[in-house]
Design an enzyme around this catalytic site. Sequence first.
Site, PDB file in Angstrom:
ATOM      1  N   SER A 167      -2.974  -0.710  -8.352  1.00 35.78           N
ATOM      2  CA  SER A 167      -3.709  -0.390  -7.127  1.00 35.78           C
ATOM      3  C   SER A 167      -5.161  -0.102  -7.464  1.00 35.78           C
ATOM      4  O   SER A 167      -5.496   0.307  -8.586  1.00 35.78           O
ATOM      5  CB  SER A 167      -3.095   0.848  -6.457  1.00 35.78           C
ATOM      6  OG  SER A 167      -3.891   1.300  -5.385  1.00 35.78           O
ATOM      7  N   TYR A 171      -0.579   9.445  -6.800  1.00 34.44           N
ATOM      8  CA  TYR A 171      -0.523   7.978  -6.717  1.00 34.44           C
ATOM      9  C   TYR A 171      -1.508   7.349  -7.699  1.00 34.44           C
ATOM     10  O   TYR A 171      -1.185   6.378  -8.394  1.00 34.44           O
ATOM     11  CB  TYR A 171      -0.834   7.567  -5.287  1.00 34.44           C
ATOM     12  CG  TYR A 171      -0.601   6.114  -4.954  1.00 34.44           C
ATOM     13  CD1 TYR A 171       0.691   5.625  -4.776  1.00 34.44           C
ATOM     14  CD2 TYR A 171      -1.665   5.233  -4.778  1.00 34.44           C
ATOM     15  CE1 TYR A 171       0.907   4.293  -4.443  1.00 34.44           C
ATOM     16  CE2 TYR A 171      -1.459   3.907  -4.441  1.00 34.44           C
ATOM     17  CZ  TYR A 171      -0.170   3.439  -4.270  1.00 34.44           C
ATOM     18  OH  TYR A 171       0.043   2.120  -3.943  1.00 34.44           O
TER      19      TYR A 171
END
Length: 243
Positions: free
Chosen positions: A141, A154
């Site tokens: 990501s 995350y």
Amino acid sequence: MKYALVTGGSRGIGRAVALKLAAQGWPVVINYRSNQEAAQATLDEIVATGGRGELLPFDVSNPQQTDAAMDRWEKDHPDDYVAVLVNNAGIRRDTVMFMMTDDDWHSVLDTTLNGFFYITRRLLKHMMPRKRGGRIINMASLSGLKGLPGQANYSAAKAALIGATKALAQEVAARNITVNAVAPGFIATDMTSDLDEAELKKMIPVGRFGRPEEVAALTAFLASDEAAYITGQAISINGGLYT
């Protein structure tokens, strides 16, 4: 026969990747944890368009479930092996760190990072003998490259996944296995449906969120023979939103 396994393959990017790989001729194993309806819908679409696939439910964050599921699959497929692994399963539990619970932290790392470890370790034993080769593609990501506020968990998980990608690529390159990470920016999926798209797209040079199919196209290329000399890379797909 060689198969492709997509973890978290029932929705969003995982679904798009499963459909794309099936369209390129791969028999696709669709992993999911709990949403059987969405996974079945993905499989039905693959079959309806002439592809082949099957469902394999298990929680990637649970090593016992992962091994048990692969034991069953290997028993049913004695002459087959997974040659393409797409580690896509992941969850978000966004909040600023001082309000983050232990469960918020551990659940995100368990799914994204530990899940990658459990299933990849298991499948390497079939990719590595006799240089059979394979492709491992990890869904990272933008958060793992630059970090985003409210996403310490995350961002940590995705950054660690990128580091693991680069290390593993060097370990298995001589076995004809490539390992790469795909780092999407803002992609229009269920996972990003709670974000302020109108505001965020002002930051993106192309002026929009990406589509899951665009991420799937890059992933499918990395799974192909044409990508045999690409390994250890974290490739951004973010509409020009540079870190």
